[in-house]
Design a protein around this motif. Structure first.
Motif, PDB file in Angstrom:
ATOM      1  N   ASN A  89      -0.014  -3.216 -10.612  1.00  0.00           N
ATOM      2  CA  ASN A  89       0.022  -4.021 -10.053  1.00  0.00           C
ATOM      3  C   ASN A  89      -0.061  -4.330  -8.524  1.00  0.00           C
ATOM      4  O   ASN A  89       0.117  -5.055  -8.257  1.00  0.00           O
ATOM      5  CB  ASN A  89       1.886  -4.333 -10.582  1.00  0.00           C
ATOM      6  CG  ASN A  89       1.817  -4.556 -12.063  1.00  0.00           C
ATOM      7  OD1 ASN A  89       0.707  -4.992 -12.545  1.00  0.00           O
ATOM      8  ND2 ASN A  89       2.919  -4.721 -12.825  1.00  0.00           N
ATOM      9  N   ALA A  90      -0.087  -3.315  -7.886  1.00  0.00           N
ATOM     10  CA  ALA A  90      -0.576  -2.991  -6.839  1.00  0.00           C
ATOM     11  C   ALA A  90      -1.458  -3.425  -6.378  1.00  0.00           C
ATOM     12  O   ALA A  90      -1.580  -3.891  -5.372  1.00  0.00           O
ATOM     13  CB  ALA A  90       0.688  -1.787  -6.487  1.00  0.00           C
ATOM     14  N   ARG A 119       1.879   6.127  -7.487  1.00  0.00           N
ATOM     15  CA  ARG A 119       0.309   6.881  -8.420  1.00  0.00           C
ATOM     16  C   ARG A 119       0.704   8.406  -8.010  1.00  0.00           C
ATOM     17  O   ARG A 119       0.403   8.872  -8.595  1.00  0.00           O
ATOM     18  CB  ARG A 119      -0.795   6.329  -6.868  1.00  0.00           C
ATOM     19  CG  ARG A 119      -1.871   7.545  -7.406  1.00  0.00           C
ATOM     20  CD  ARG A 119      -2.992   6.919  -8.512  1.00  0.00           C
ATOM     21  NE  ARG A 119      -3.870   8.067  -8.965  1.00  0.00           N
ATOM     22  CZ  ARG A 119      -4.137   8.503  -9.961  1.00  0.00           C
ATOM     23  NH1 ARG A 119      -3.579   7.118 -11.230  1.00  0.00           N
ATOM     24  NH2 ARG A 119      -5.113   9.039  -9.967  1.00  0.00           N
ATOM     25  N   ALA A 120       0.973   8.640  -6.767  1.00  0.00           N
ATOM     26  CA  ALA A 120       1.704  10.279  -6.448  1.00  0.00           C
ATOM     27  C   ALA A 120       3.123  10.152  -7.939  1.00  0.00           C
ATOM     28  O   ALA A 120       2.569  11.394  -8.382  1.00  0.00           O
ATOM     29  CB  ALA A 120       2.851  11.130  -5.430  1.00  0.00           C
ATOM     30  N   ILE A 140      -4.004 -10.253  -3.869  1.00  0.00           N
ATOM     31  CA  ILE A 140      -4.349 -11.303  -3.583  1.00  0.00           C
ATOM     32  C   ILE A 140      -3.934 -11.389  -2.452  1.00  0.00           C
ATOM     33  O   ILE A 140      -4.441 -12.827  -1.487  1.00  0.00           O
ATOM     34  CB  ILE A 140      -2.847 -11.122  -4.551  1.00  0.00           C
ATOM     35  CG1 ILE A 140      -3.277 -11.752  -5.942  1.00  0.00           C
ATOM     36  CG2 ILE A 140      -2.654 -13.044  -4.108  1.00  0.00           C
ATOM     37  CD1 ILE A 140      -2.365 -11.399  -7.017  1.00  0.00           C
ATOM     38  N   LEU A 141      -2.887 -10.482  -1.553  1.00  0.00           N
ATOM     39  CA  LEU A 141      -2.693 -10.447   0.118  1.00  0.00           C
ATOM     40  C   LEU A 141      -3.727 -10.487   0.972  1.00  0.00           C
ATOM     41  O   LEU A 141      -4.009 -11.368   1.717  1.00  0.00           O
ATOM     42  CB  LEU A 141      -2.173  -9.649   0.113  1.00  0.00           C
ATOM     43  CG  LEU A 141       0.019  -9.339  -0.216  1.00  0.00           C
ATOM     44  CD1 LEU A 141       0.555  -8.131   0.009  1.00  0.00           C
ATOM     45  CD2 LEU A 141       0.489 -11.133  -0.362  1.00  0.00           C
ATOM     46  N   GLN A 145       0.725  -1.042  -0.074  1.00  0.00           N
ATOM     47  CA  GLN A 145       0.129  -0.276   0.062  1.00  0.00           C
ATOM     48  C   GLN A 145       1.048   1.530  -0.317  1.00  0.00           C
ATOM     49  O   GLN A 145       0.836   2.137  -0.673  1.00  0.00           O
ATOM     50  CB  GLN A 145      -0.573  -0.334   1.501  1.00  0.00           C
ATOM     51  CG  GLN A 145      -1.873  -1.054   1.063  1.00  0.00           C
ATOM     52  CD  GLN A 145      -3.220  -1.161   2.025  1.00  0.00           C
ATOM     53  OE1 GLN A 145      -2.069  -0.866   3.342  1.00  0.00           O
ATOM     54  NE2 GLN A 145      -4.245  -1.506   2.383  1.00  0.00           N
ATOM     55  N   SER A 146       2.280   1.484   0.787  1.00  0.00           N
ATOM     56  CA  SER A 146       2.640   2.055   0.607  1.00  0.00           C
ATOM     57  C   SER A 146       3.402   2.499  -0.557  1.00  0.00           C
ATOM     58  O   SER A 146       4.117   3.791  -1.074  1.00  0.00           O
ATOM     59  CB  SER A 146       4.420   2.536   1.740  1.00  0.00           C
ATOM     60  OG  SER A 146       3.501   2.014   3.268  1.00  0.00           O
ATOM     61  N   THR A 147       4.003   1.236  -1.376  1.00  0.00           N
ATOM     62  CA  THR A 147       4.474   1.544  -2.068  1.00  0.00           C
ATOM     63  C   THR A 147       3.466   1.922  -3.776  1.00  0.00           C
ATOM     64  O   THR A 147       3.815   3.462  -4.324  1.00  0.00           O
ATOM     65  CB  THR A 147       5.192  -0.294  -2.729  1.00  0.00           C
ATOM     66  OG1 THR A 147       6.062  -0.351  -1.964  1.00  0.00           O
ATOM     67  CG2 THR A 147       5.370   0.426  -4.258  1.00  0.00           C
TER      68      THR A 147
END
Length: 296
Positions: A256-257, A23-24, A263-264, A16-18
């Motif tokens: 992809n994130a 996104r930014a 999935i996680l 989520q952080s990635t």
């Protein structure tokens, strides 16, 4: 089972952080594409008018002769200007233009000539340094927002090397910006300038001018400026392409994130369900053991 759930949740937070970062970066690249396109469009009228001015002057000079138009009889060294980015995270942007540069250098060697490298951008510098390929001159810090002053610095250096017979031809490998979705790594010859670029293709009659100073002297000023303009155009096209490629790469990374988070999350839910099932089984087993003890 609790340890597995903690690991999965930790990975979800990390992804989520990635995702927030990618996104930014996607949004920043999107905003920069618009400005880069505007710079490309605003530079084109100047190039068109400069070419027209050279055509008008060339018509008055008759036979055109100039060192920058000189096709040398026995060339030995060919300059290759490679335009790459200063930063990564732009997908295949750099690898595509570097592949074009490598192909160009191989074709130069097949002609029995020696390629002389000029590189703009840290990524290109690192690529050739790692392969121990000598670079005659390099520039950095201008890939995303190139200025005319820096383009003039590069162009004047290249013209000086051509005039001093350090190189006998000059080609440029860069990325042509067609649209935000169409980028094409390409190469073009810059020096010597093809006479037809200066003389034009003829056609409609042109106005007559009284020149001061003489047309030859004016052409002597215009031709170097024309080379600088071509270098500037290559830098602007590459800058727009870099931002478009970075937006595309960051959008793919964000997508992809999101998919990985789904999935996680399913894995976390499954682990939590397994944990609850185990806890219920333990409670039921304990209750049955207690009941058995009571009956005894």
């Amino acid at each position: 089972m609790g340890a597995k759930l903690r690991v999965v949740r930790r990975r979800i937070r990390s992804v989520q952080s990635t995702k927030k970062i990618t996104r930014a970066m996607e949004l920043i690249a999107s905003s920069r594409i618009v400005r880069a396109q505007q710079r490309v469009e605003s530079a084109r009228p100047y190039a068109v008018q400069l070419t027209k001015a050279m055509e008008d002057v060339a018509r008055q000079t008759g036979r055109i002769t100039h060192p920058l138009l000189e096709e040398r009889e026995a060339p030995a060294r060919v300059g290759v200007l490679v335009v790459t980015s200063d930063r990564g995270l732009a997908g295949s942007y750099n690898s595509n233009v570097l592949r074009i540069a490598e192909d160009l250098m191989r074709s130069i060697r097949r002609r029995g000539l020696e390629p002389v490298l000029y590189v703009s951008g840290k990524k290109g510098q690192g690529y050739f340094r790692f392969r121990a390929v000598p670079v005659r001159q390099s520039w950095q810090g201008l890939s995303e927002v190139p200025t005319y002053e820096r383009a003039e610095e590069i162009g004047r250096s290249l013209i000086a090397d051509f005039a001093g017979h350090e190189i006998d031809e000059l080609h440029c490998a860069y990325t042509d910006f067609r649209s935000a979705f169409t980028l094409r790594a390409t190469e073009q010859r810059i020096l010597p300038i093809a006479p037809e670029e200066v003389a034009g293709a003829g056609g409609a009659p042109s106005a007559e001018y009284v020149f001061e100073p003489e047309p030859e002297a004016i052409l002597d000023l215009l031709l170097p400026q024309y080379v600088v303009t071509k270098v500037y155009a290559a830098l602007l096209e590459s800058a727009a392409s870099e931002n478009a490629a970075r937006r595309r790469a960051m959008k793919a990374a964000t997508d992809n994130a999101e998919e990985l988070i789904k999935i996680l999350t399913r894995q976390a839910n499954r682990a939590r369900q397994d944990e609850i099932t185990t806890e219920i089984s333990e409670i039921v087993g304990g209750a049955e053991a207690l009941a058995q003890t009571s009956r005894e």
